[in-house]
Enzyme design. Structure first.
Site, PDB file in Angstrom:
ATOM      1  N   SER A   1       8.913  67.842  29.254  1.00  9.30           N
ATOM      2  CA  SER A   1       9.887  68.648  29.914  1.00  9.30           C
ATOM      3  C   SER A   1      10.996  69.403  29.187  1.00  9.30           C
ATOM      4  CB  SER A   1      11.068  67.108  29.678  1.00  9.30           C
ATOM      5  OG  SER A   1      11.509  66.697  28.476  1.00  9.30           O
TER       6      SER A   1
ATOM      7  N   ARG B   1      -7.559  70.597   9.396  1.00  9.75           N
ATOM      8  CA  ARG B   1      -6.510  71.126  10.356  1.00  9.75           C
ATOM      9  C   ARG B   1      -6.557  72.325  10.677  1.00  9.75           C
ATOM     10  NH1 ARG B   1      -0.481  70.594   8.081  1.00  9.75           N
ATOM     11  NH2 ARG B   1      -1.315  71.223   6.393  1.00  9.75           N
TER      12      ARG B   1
ATOM     13  N   MET C   1       3.197  67.024  18.406  1.00  6.61           N
ATOM     14  CA  MET C   1       3.245  66.007  17.220  1.00  6.61           C
ATOM     15  C   MET C   1       2.170  66.256  15.906  1.00  6.61           C
ATOM     16  SD  MET C   1       5.366  64.572  19.021  1.00  6.61           S
ATOM     17  CE  MET C   1       5.427  62.843  17.507  1.00  6.61           C
TER      18      MET C   1
ATOM     19  N   HIS D   1      13.659  69.672  17.973  1.00  8.68           N
ATOM     20  CA  HIS D   1      13.801  68.027  16.767  1.00  8.68           C
ATOM     21  C   HIS D   1      15.170  67.195  17.658  1.00  8.68           C
ATOM     22  CE1 HIS D   1      12.408  65.238  14.029  1.00  8.68           C
ATOM     23  NE2 HIS D   1      14.203  64.883  13.759  1.00  8.68           N
TER      24      HIS D   1
ATOM     25  N   GLU E   1      18.813  68.511  24.838  1.00 14.56           N
ATOM     26  CA  GLU E   1      18.125  69.289  24.011  1.00 14.56           C
ATOM     27  C   GLU E   1      17.181  70.566  24.928  1.00 14.56           C
ATOM     28  OE1 GLU E   1      14.276  67.167  22.804  1.00 14.56           O
ATOM     29  OE2 GLU E   1      15.131  65.132  22.650  1.00 14.56           O
TER      30      GLU E   1
HETATM   31  C1  GRF Z   1      11.482  65.784  22.667  1.00 10.70           C
HETATM   32  O1  GRF Z   1      12.550  64.565  22.055  1.00 10.70           O
HETATM   33  C2  GRF Z   1      11.011  67.084  21.040  1.00 10.70           C
HETATM   34  O2  GRF Z   1      12.798  67.454  20.737  1.00 10.70           O
HETATM   35  C3  GRF Z   1      10.534  66.089  19.841  1.00 10.70           C
HETATM   36  O3  GRF Z   1       9.653  65.327  20.932  1.00 10.70           O
HETATM   37  C4  GRF Z   1      10.664  65.683  22.153  1.00 10.70           C
HETATM   38  C5  GRF Z   1       9.229  66.096  23.155  1.00 10.70           C
HETATM   39  O4  GRF Z   1       9.736  65.591  24.638  1.00 10.70           O
HETATM   40  N1  GRF Z   1       9.899  67.880  19.255  1.00 10.70           N
HETATM   41  P1  GRF Z   1       8.936  67.020  26.162  1.00 10.70           P
HETATM   42  O5  GRF Z   1       7.488  66.293  25.465  1.00 10.70           O
HETATM   43  O6  GRF Z   1      10.335  68.217  25.635  1.00 10.70           O
HETATM   44  O7  GRF Z   1       9.795  65.817  26.615  1.00 10.70           O
END
Ligand code: GRF
Length: 202
Positions: free
Chosen positions: A12, A64, A89, A108, A173
């Site tokens: 998103s 990695r 991630m 974050h 965000e």
């Molecule tokens: C978000 O809450 C971001 O802050 C965190 O992971 C989530 C990702 O959500 N790092 P999206 O994939 O952008 O919907």
């Protein structure tokens, strides 16, 4: 400014960035590639619908550094100048970070330095803080620790659940990431120690 976005999931934030770039809310920019380390990331379809090139680069048991080198190679091939992590991630290796000095951003879902790591919204909720929020920061070699670019505050309400709080943080965000990228693309900033200072030339 050529932007590359790394995702692992629903995407998103990535979608919000792509829309802001395409509508010129983030000016003079192009999202040239969205890279996922997961083949089943929901964000991949969303990026394709917006006509953005997508790549899946899975780790597949590699080290990695090897995985990251492949990603860096694809970003460099497309002359990416700003890398945005959006729900990616994985911790980046030193070589990745050195390939893009002060050119990697992350979002974050807490007010850093509180509640680093996974499930930050639940960590904040369970801690009982009265406000939380979200942070856009440059990426360094430690988890959620680079210099802070921008933050937004979200109140924790008495009737919140961890989920309702996370949903309100997520809305912020999207707005925050767009604002932060627009400011970074504008280029009028300097980094002094841990401090990112805007309007440095005025
Ligand atoms: C978000 O809450 C971001 O802050 C965190 O992971 C989530 C990702 O959500 N790092 P999206 O994939 O952008 O919907």
């Amino acid at each position: 400014m050529k932007i590359g976005i790394l995702i692992s999931g629903r995407g998103s934030n990535m979608t919000a960035i792509v829309e802001a770039v395409q509508s010129k809310q983030i000016p003079s920019s192009e999202v040239v590639v969205v890279i996922s380390d997961k083949a089943d990331a929901g964000g991949l379809q969303k990026a394709k619908k917006k006509n953005v090139e997508t790549l899946v680069i899975e780790k597949n048991g590699r080290k990695r550094a090897e995985h990251d080198a492949e990603i860096v190679g694809e970003l460099e091939k497309r002359n990416v100048e700003l890398v945005c992590l959006a729900g990616y991630m994985r911790l980046l290796s030193p070589n990745f970070i050195q390939a893009f000095p002060n050119k990697i951003l992350n979002i974050h879902p807490s007010l850093l330095p509180s509640f680093k790591g996974l499930d930050a919204q639940t960590q904040a909720f369970e801690y009982g803080v009265k406000f939380s929020g979200c942070t856009v920061h440059f990426v360094d070699e430690s988890l959620d620790s680079g210099a802070i670019v921008a933050q937004k505050i979200v109140d924790v309400k008495d009737d919140d659940t961890a989920e309702s709080l996370a949903a309100r943080i997520l809305e912020k965000e999207h707005a925050l990431y767009i604002e932060a990228i627009a400011k970074i693309v504008g280029g009028n900033f300097k980094i002094e120690g841990r401090r990112v200072i805007f309007n440095a030339l005025t």
